[in-house]
Design a protein around this motif. Structure first.
Motif, PDB file in Angstrom:
ATOM      1  N   ILE A 177       0.838  -1.203   0.000  1.00  0.00           N
ATOM      2  CA  ILE A 177       0.000   0.000   0.000  1.00  0.00           C
ATOM      3  C   ILE A 177       0.871   1.250   0.000  1.00  0.00           C
ATOM      4  N   ALA A 237      -7.489  -1.961   0.338  1.00  0.00           N
ATOM      5  CA  ALA A 237      -6.097  -1.810  -0.088  1.00  0.00           C
ATOM      6  C   ALA A 237      -5.953  -0.669  -1.092  1.00  0.00           C
ATOM      7  N   ARG A 287      -6.145   2.742   0.150  1.00  0.00           N
ATOM      8  CA  ARG A 287      -5.009   3.079   1.016  1.00  0.00           C
ATOM      9  C   ARG A 287      -5.392   3.085   2.493  1.00  0.00           C
ATOM     10  N   ALA A 293      -4.696   1.194   5.166  1.00  0.00           N
ATOM     11  CA  ALA A 293      -3.761   0.130   5.519  1.00  0.00           C
ATOM     12  C   ALA A 293      -4.197  -0.660   6.742  1.00  0.00           C
TER      13      ALA A 293
END
Length: 234
Positions: A105, A198, A201, A203
């Motif tokens: 990521i 994912a 972003r 995470a």
């Protein structure tokens, strides 16, 4: 696919050792070569009609992958299976795979995002039909490709090599014990949620979802294996 079919492929596509390795891996993953069984290289060489040198090379690679074991005075054996081994493989994946996803990521760009969603689409469009070895293999291949695509931009070759070995060991349990199981809706939903988090972003969310997915899948598999393994194999 038989070893004869593989060995008849053009030499430029892969070495004979790689083709032998592919056949042996397939036989081990699907239980054709039973867990714990001894491998007689002379018999395999005759059966496959190949030289001893490429056969040894192929077997050595599978030793490194954890699918074959070698011991002094005992020769080569197919690695045994057990709940303890499955639990260890799962524990390592839970530690390494979400970490690799976080790194992907961080590092991945638009191409990685497109690859993730493409791998998800292929996986969700691939059915796993109980009793159909072809469809089972196709789904497992798409599943592995999806998981690898998620983490490939961790840009850590050693981690990816370890992950490949763990997936191979995990696949053997899946191929042997999930032959009669059709894909459930929750699996599709989990994969979709992981991919969407994912590429967005997110995470922490993506890593948490991936951890839960690995743990749930292992738990389902654990119940099937516990019912089938001898008491002393746990």
């Amino acid at each position: 696919m038989s070893v004869f079919d593989l060995l008849q492929r053009p030499a430029g596509k892969a070495t004979i050792a790689h083709r032998i390795e592919a056949v042996l891996r397939e036989d081990i993953l699907h239980g054709t070569l039973a867990p714990g069984s001894r491998l007689n290289l002379d018999s395999l060489r005759t059966q496959m009609d190949v030289g001893l040198s490429p056969l040894r090379e192929a077997v050595t690679r599978l030793v490194a992958e954890g699918l074959i074991e070698v011991a002094a005075q005992k020769g080569y054996t197919v690695a045994p299976i057990s709940l303890a081994n499955l639990n260890e493989v799962s524990a390592l994946r839970v530690e390494l795979e979400p970490y690799a996803l976080r790194k992907s990521i961080e590092n991945g760009g638009l191409d990685w995002e497109a690859d993730v969603m493409g791998a998800l689409h292929r996986l969700n469009k691939t059915d796993r039909i109980p009793g159909d070895p072809g469809s089972l293999s196709e789904w497992e291949s798409a599943n592995n490709a999806f998981h690898l695509t998620l983490i490939k931009r961790c840009d850590m070759p050693l981690l990816l090599k370890i992950h490949h070995s763990l997936v191979s060991m995990n696949d053997r349990y899946r191929h042997i014990y999930l032959k009669a199981v059709r894909i459930q809706r929750e699996v599709i939903e989990e994969h979709t949620a992981i991919a969407e988090a994912a590429v967005a972003r997110q995470a922490d969310r993506a890593a948490s979802l991936l951890t839960g997915h690995i743990e749930r899948s292992t738990n389902n598999l654990r119940h099937l294996i516990a019912a089938a393994l001898p008491k002393d194999a746990s």
